[in-house]
Design an enzyme around this catalytic site. Sequence first.
Site, PDB file in Angstrom:
ATOM      1  N   SER A  71      10.864   4.978  -6.835  1.00  9.07           N
ATOM      2  CA  SER A  71      11.746   4.550  -5.800  1.00  9.07           C
ATOM      3  C   SER A  71      13.263   4.788  -5.994  1.00  9.07           C
ATOM      4  CB  SER A  71      11.467   2.984  -5.933  1.00  9.07           C
ATOM      5  OG  SER A  71      12.495   2.677  -4.649  1.00  9.07           O
TER       6      SER A  71
ATOM      7  N   ASP B  53       6.515   3.166   4.910  1.00  8.00           N
ATOM      8  CA  ASP B  53       6.814   3.063   3.993  1.00  8.00           C
ATOM      9  C   ASP B  53       8.481   4.133   4.900  1.00  8.00           C
ATOM     10  OD1 ASP B  53       9.424   3.802   1.929  1.00  8.00           O
ATOM     11  OD2 ASP B  53       8.717   5.277   0.959  1.00  8.00           O
TER      12      ASP B  53
ATOM     13  N   HIS C  56       5.222   1.117   0.033  1.00 10.21           N
ATOM     14  CA  HIS C  56       6.387   1.364  -0.817  1.00 10.21           C
ATOM     15  C   HIS C  56       5.705   1.086  -2.197  1.00 10.21           C
ATOM     16  CE1 HIS C  56      10.054   3.355  -2.145  1.00 10.21           C
ATOM     17  NE2 HIS C  56      10.517   2.720  -2.855  1.00 10.21           N
TER      18      HIS C  56
END
Length: 407
Positions: A236, A339, A369
């Site tokens: 991320s 996502d 995600h």
Amino acid sequence: MPGVTVKLYSVLFKFLLKRRLETLIRSSLLYNNTVHPFGVTARPDDAVASVNPTFAAADGVATKDIHIDPQTSLSIRIFLPDTALATNLSKKSSFIDAENGAYRGYSPAIDRHIRNYRKLPVILQFHGGGFISGSCDAVANDLFCRRIAKLLDAIVIAVGYRLAPENRYPAAFEDGVKVLNWLGKQAHLADCVVGGDFRRLDIHRQQIVDGFGESMVEPWLAAHGDPSRCVLLGVSCGANIANYVAQKAVEAGKLLDPVRVVAQVLMYPFFIGSTPTRSEIRLANSYFYDKSMSILAWKLFLPEEEFDLDHPAANPLLPNRETPLKYIPPTLTVVAEHDWMRDRAIAYSEELRKVNVDAPVLDYKDTVHEFATLDMLLKTPQAQACAEDIAIWVKKYTSLRGHEFSY
């Protein structure tokens, strides 16, 4: 589509994340880098995994924590798989603590004639959390790093970078570069054991220190680390940090020797831009991290006067880059079907391929995600498959000659 459990957990996750963001926004006016340079690397309400310097865990991975910068809170957690030892060490070995079974590691100078150890690639891992939460010793991150260490047969160094808003950009990015430089320093300190002024002997062991008597060589890395096979892995927002560190490694060139970044893995990178992509429009209110809350995280991370969704830290597709894309190391990108950040990550991978960089994309169906790194999703088949796929690709660049993998 994701299951009902994932949907319900996403609702709870968003509620807690919104509360955290609101709290941090209210308190952000209290923080100033000139007043609080030390920073924090974890939140008090996040669950952490205890360190275990033995190979007694079920997965056979030993861990230790090190605070590597006296001026800040920057720290790391090292994950060493038991495959680093070519033969089993008995409890009577001088390398194993007789009381608690902790693996001490050893200095290559003393044990140069002993061949019961292996040199392993080094993975620098940067956790997720929107720059405002998460830590290198969080339970989920600990489990993920253990899995990666075993599958890649590598030493994993999870980086505990400073969080925002206590320390805004570029603190976290600079911390990533510091760890890369620290890795190079460790390699040079280990080499200094053969001579020079950096040796200090006592009756029981040899310690390696720098000119000021600090920064003793890290024995696990000295014995088992091969910095010439270094891979960056970002999760991320950690993918943004990894990509920045890769660029700085390119700029440094041979100044980083013997450290060599041979590849990077960007897992659902936290990219954004002022011009929305199709996925940013279609999936703006997707699971866990929706777009509105992610923008709040960027507002907490970037200095107020620099806030811009087209900031170089946020948007990798800007023209006039400092580092030309053709020099970026091979890059594996992982994206999730549900996502909203996926399209920009795929576009970045396409730009890399245009300049002949090995940049495949792994796109997983029915995923969200952080599907391979979030606590409740770590044991799903998709999370396990993702880790295995990453291992197959990374081993193309970390395996010793004659043992290369195809993908």
